[in-house]
Design an enzyme around this catalytic site. Structure first.
Site, mmCIF file in Angstrom:
data_model
loop_
_atom_site.group_PDB
_atom_site.id
_atom_site.type_symbol
_atom_site.label_atom_id
_atom_site.label_comp_id
_atom_site.label_asym_id
_atom_site.label_seq_id
_atom_site.Cartn_x
_atom_site.Cartn_y
_atom_site.Cartn_z
ATOM 1 N N GLY A 28 -48.972 45.297 38.316
ATOM 2 C CA GLY A 28 -49.597 45.626 39.599
ATOM 3 C C GLY A 28 -50.773 46.546 39.336
ATOM 4 O O GLY A 28 -50.704 47.409 38.451
ATOM 5 N N THR A 210 -67.950 45.282 35.538
ATOM 6 C CA THR A 210 -67.406 44.987 34.201
ATOM 7 C C THR A 210 -67.611 43.501 33.905
ATOM 8 O O THR A 210 -67.436 42.650 34.777
ATOM 9 C CB THR A 210 -65.915 45.366 34.094
ATOM 10 O OG1 THR A 210 -65.148 44.559 34.986
ATOM 11 C CG2 THR A 210 -65.692 46.834 34.422
ATOM 12 N N GLY A 245 -59.230 45.339 33.061
ATOM 13 C CA GLY A 245 -59.928 45.992 34.168
ATOM 14 C C GLY A 245 -59.167 47.215 34.674
ATOM 15 O O GLY A 245 -59.773 48.244 35.004
ATOM 16 N N ASP A 246 -57.839 47.107 34.724
ATOM 17 C CA ASP A 246 -57.028 48.245 35.194
ATOM 18 C C ASP A 246 -57.105 49.400 34.189
ATOM 19 O O ASP A 246 -57.211 50.569 34.573
ATOM 20 C CB ASP A 246 -55.563 47.831 35.368
ATOM 21 C CG ASP A 246 -55.395 46.826 36.496
ATOM 22 O OD1 ASP A 246 -56.279 46.776 37.374
ATOM 23 O OD2 ASP A 246 -54.386 46.093 36.485
ATOM 24 N N GLY A 281 -49.747 41.407 27.114
ATOM 25 C CA GLY A 281 -49.238 42.015 28.340
ATOM 26 C C GLY A 281 -50.250 42.944 28.974
ATOM 27 O O GLY A 281 -51.317 43.211 28.416
ATOM 28 N N SER A 285 -49.606 46.977 27.079
ATOM 29 C CA SER A 285 -50.739 47.056 26.133
ATOM 30 C C SER A 285 -51.690 48.212 26.438
ATOM 31 O O SER A 285 -52.664 48.421 25.711
ATOM 32 C CB SER A 285 -51.509 45.737 26.159
ATOM 33 O OG SER A 285 -52.153 45.568 27.396
HETATM 34 P P1 ADP Z 1 -60.967 42.433 34.753
HETATM 35 O O1 ADP Z 1 -59.732 42.526 33.913
HETATM 36 O O2 ADP Z 1 -60.906 43.267 35.993
HETATM 37 O O3 ADP Z 1 -61.449 41.024 34.995
HETATM 38 P P2 ADP Z 1 -63.006 42.637 32.680
HETATM 39 O O4 ADP Z 1 -62.487 41.344 32.103
HETATM 40 O O5 ADP Z 1 -64.436 42.667 33.080
HETATM 41 O O6 ADP Z 1 -62.115 43.158 33.883
HETATM 42 O O7 ADP Z 1 -62.736 43.751 31.563
HETATM 43 C C1 ADP Z 1 -62.903 45.132 31.825
HETATM 44 C C2 ADP Z 1 -63.441 45.804 30.581
HETATM 45 O O8 ADP Z 1 -62.521 45.597 29.500
HETATM 46 C C3 ADP Z 1 -64.765 45.236 30.056
HETATM 47 O O9 ADP Z 1 -65.888 45.820 30.693
HETATM 48 C C4 ADP Z 1 -64.684 45.585 28.583
HETATM 49 O O10 ADP Z 1 -65.045 46.926 28.350
HETATM 50 C C5 ADP Z 1 -63.195 45.421 28.281
HETATM 51 N N1 ADP Z 1 -62.922 44.069 27.768
HETATM 52 C C6 ADP Z 1 -62.471 42.997 28.439
HETATM 53 N N2 ADP Z 1 -62.362 41.916 27.632
HETATM 54 C C7 ADP Z 1 -62.755 42.338 26.411
HETATM 55 C C8 ADP Z 1 -62.878 41.709 25.118
HETATM 56 N N3 ADP Z 1 -62.565 40.411 24.940
HETATM 57 N N4 ADP Z 1 -63.336 42.458 24.093
HETATM 58 C C9 ADP Z 1 -63.651 43.764 24.241
HETATM 59 N N5 ADP Z 1 -63.555 44.417 25.429
HETATM 60 C C10 ADP Z 1 -63.117 43.722 26.494
#
Ligand code: ADP
Length: 299
Positions: A28, A210, A245-246, A281, A285
């Protein structure tokens, strides 16, 4: 609660796929963000509503085990716990179906019982998994007490919640949410910069978009005017991006409350989120402070 599995590819309509692992883990958005902030060193109190099913006590216990003040967590009389059904493919990308469940039962009246604790907060972090009326009641308390609010505008289905932005100090959205909220496409870093500025013009003081593995675009208001910049993500091999994102939002809030500058808080939050995506997870994680090779306190 997160119910997650790993599949060779995302299922097509009508297809039955065999997942090769099944994980049931507390999750959540609010819970994950609270856990991220707590593991990274913040004092956290959570206002939330768990379900009257077998997951409710499990969710509550998992939050308490993180040292989170759960006196504001109530149990719904009617609804089962909110659920996220997560499917992760072999590249670590995910596809998620959520059921709001008991999150929909968090009322402004329940929030009103915790006005005193809200009013002592250094920052309030909200998302849109609970009713908008409840978020509005929190924003009103924040305004009266002069407390900055970070809104993670997720999930979002229309531009309608953009009316909340004038009350938001930090808006955190991924590219899909940024596009929905601004009703503009986000296909590139330049698009993200334009949308971050548009969401700032709509009222949010600072906006962070992000962009997954690419990083973050931020529009910061400073004493010297607006700064719009791209901050690349930490390069890692992703195993499962659920919870990134969280983790980012909880880490960013922790760093800002700890006195970090905006860019420093982004570096810290991206380091935390990058660690999160290297493990399976969401909540399991989320990293602890000692696992991140960067300290938000050194600006
Ligand atoms: P959400 O989970 O809300 O969709 P994002 O996928 O944009 O958010 O991811 C949030 C942040 O997590 C990114 O801005 C980045 O800093 C990090 N992140 C996400 N995926 C990766 C990845 N594959 N490698 C490195 N950092 C990542």
């Amino acid at each position: 609660m997160d119910l997650a599995t790993v599949v060779p590819h995302f299922p097509r309509p009508g297809e039955t796929l065999q997942g090769n692992r099944f994980l049931v883990a507390p999750g959540g958005k609010g819970g994950n963000q609270a856990i991220a902030a707590a593991r990274l060193g913040a004092n956290v109190a959570l206002i939330a509503c768990v379900g009257n099913d077998e997951f409710g006590p499990r969710l509550l216990a998992s939050l308490q085990a993180e040292g989170i003040d759960c006196s504001g967590v109530v149990t719904s009389e009617h609804a089962a716990s909110g659920i996220a059904m997560v499917v992760v493919d072999h590249t670590g990308n995910n596809s998620i179906v959520t059921v709001q469940g008991s999150n929909g039962d968090l009322t402004p009246q329940q929030v009103a019982r915790h006005v005193d604790s809200l009013a002592t907060a250094r920052m309030i972090v909200c998302d849109l998994t609970v009713p908008v009326a409840t978020v509005e009641s929190v924003l009103s308390t924040a305004r009266q007490s002069g407390i900055p609010v970070l809104l993670n505008a997720s999930p979002v289905q229309s531009p309608e919640p953009a009316r909340l932005l004038p009350q938001i100090r930090y808006l955190v959205v991924n590219e899909v949410e940024a596009a929905t909220l601004s009703a503009r496409p986000v296909d590139s870093i330049d698009d993200a910069k334009a949308v971050a500025s548009a969401l700032h013009d709509a009222g949010a003081t600072h906006v962070l978009v992000t962009l997954g593995a690419r990083g973050v675009v931020a529009h910061f208001e400073t004493d010297h005017g607006a700064q719009v910049a791209f901050f690349p993500a930490s390069p890692v091999t992703a195993v499962d991006t659920t919870g990134a994102g969280d983790t980012f939002a909880g880490a960013f809030a922790t760093a800002i409350v700890g006195g970090a500058s905006g860019p420093r808080a982004i570096a810290f939050a991206q380091a935390a989120a990058a660690t999160c995506v290297t493990r399976a997870g969401a909540a399991p994680s989320i990293p602890y402070l000692h696992e991140i090779g960067i300290d938000f306190r050194s600006n």
